[in-house]
Design an enzyme around this catalytic site. Structure first.
Site, PDB file in Angstrom:
ATOM      1  N   PRO A 275       3.993 -12.110  -8.099  1.00  0.00           N
ATOM      2  CA  PRO A 275       5.232 -11.406  -8.477  1.00  0.00           C
ATOM      3  C   PRO A 275       5.359 -10.087  -7.705  1.00  0.00           C
ATOM      4  O   PRO A 275       4.453  -9.270  -7.715  1.00  0.00           O
ATOM      5  CB  PRO A 275       5.059 -11.139  -9.974  1.00  0.00           C
ATOM      6  N   GLU A 276       6.460  -9.938  -7.033  1.00  0.00           N
ATOM      7  CA  GLU A 276       6.738  -8.700  -6.307  1.00  0.00           C
ATOM      8  C   GLU A 276       7.702  -7.857  -7.151  1.00  0.00           C
ATOM      9  O   GLU A 276       8.158  -8.298  -8.207  1.00  0.00           O
ATOM     10  CB  GLU A 276       7.366  -9.029  -4.947  1.00  0.00           C
TER      11      GLU A 276
ATOM     12  N   ARG B 224       1.284  10.035  12.046  1.00  0.00           N
ATOM     13  CA  ARG B 224       0.556   8.846  11.578  1.00  0.00           C
ATOM     14  C   ARG B 224       0.548   7.778  12.661  1.00  0.00           C
ATOM     15  O   ARG B 224       1.580   7.390  13.187  1.00  0.00           O
ATOM     16  CB  ARG B 224       1.219   8.275  10.314  1.00  0.00           C
TER      17      ARG B 224
END
Ligand code: ZN
Length: 271
Positions: A2-3, A152
């Site tokens: 499940p997202e 980053r």
């Protein structure tokens, strides 16, 4: 698994069925899922009313009189509201039994889910406190992503999947959002410019919003013992389409691995 869209759909499905209901008792059929259930769960919850069901990232927060239940569906968890007398299946591990005879039943075949309790603000619980903004919050915007990503070197796909950056961008949604924004998934996060982050922020909302809208058709399936909402997907343009033509330019979709996750993209459309 499940997202976020499935968890939000679950919230919308169960909220009208449990809000305002008083918990009469709790039935547990196992000692725990990913973690042991809170001790004396039945004593803790009996007599309390669930006044609202909220979601933060992939956690469901059932706000009660004296605190909050924190639920996570893990890899395979599923909630539904059924009459308590309906027979429990093999993986139905917990029932919150309501005074009206219905119950919220937690099914989880793989048992990576969680049911925790806190008497404090659940948003400050150690599992939730460090999470980034919700995808639909105003705080999730291009300026924020741009500022946070400076310096980053990690791939932009890993950056947007980092739950401390923004919650809810799972592997499929990350590939789809980067395709829509025309950004190569392997590009260093710190080397994506402001205008492109503004677009990316918008398409993240679009992709997740479309998936939540797709889930709307299953909301009624949260009540009834045979209903089990399927996990649904948006119309996928790149994910799982390795070697197939790009819907925009016709070149073959490429597949690679970023952070051990399958990644799909178009070399021609994404820079
Ligand atoms: Zn293309």
């Amino acid at each position: 698994m499940p997202e976020l869209p499935e968890v939000e759909t679950t919230r919308r499905g169960i909220a009208p069925l449990v809000e305002g209901k008083r918990i009469a008792s709790v039935i547990t059929r196992t000692a725990g899922l990913r973690w042991p259930f809170p001790e004396r769960l039945d004593e803790l919850l009996a007599g309390q009313t669930i006044f609202t069901v909220q979601r933060r990232a992939k956690y469901l927060l059932l706000r009660c009189d004296d605190g909050s239940l924190i639920l996570h569906l893990g890899m395979s968890g599923h909630l539904r509201v059924v009459p308590q007398i309906s027979p429990a299946g093999r993986h139905d591990h917990v029932d919150l039994v309501f005074a009206d005879g219905s119950c919220l039943r937690f099914n989880d075949p793989r048992r990576f889910g969680a049911l925790l309790w806190t008497a404090d603000d659940p948003l400050r619980h150690p599992l939730l406190a460090g999470l980034g903004p919700e995808p639909f919050d105003a705080a999730q915007n291009g300026d924020y992503l741009h500022r946070l990503s400076r310096g980053r070197k990690a791939p932009v796909k890993a950056f947007i999947m980092d739950q401390q950056v923004v919650v809810g961008v799972g592997n499929i949604y990350a590939s789809e959002a980067l395709f829509r924004a025309g950004i190569a998934p392997g590009r260093a996060a710190g080397r994506v410019g402001l205008a492109r982050y503004r677009l990316l922020s918008t398409v993240i909302r679009e992709v997740l919003g479309e998936a939540i809208a797709a889930g709307g058709t299953t909301i009624r399936d949260f009540s009834g013992s045979d209903g089990r909402p399927g996990y649904f997907a948006i119309q996928l343009q790149v994910y799982g389409r390795s070697g197939k033509p790009c819907p925009r330019c016709g070149e073959a979709i490429c597949q690679s691995r970023i952070g051990q996750r399958s990644t799909y993209f178009c070399r021609a459309c994404q820079r």
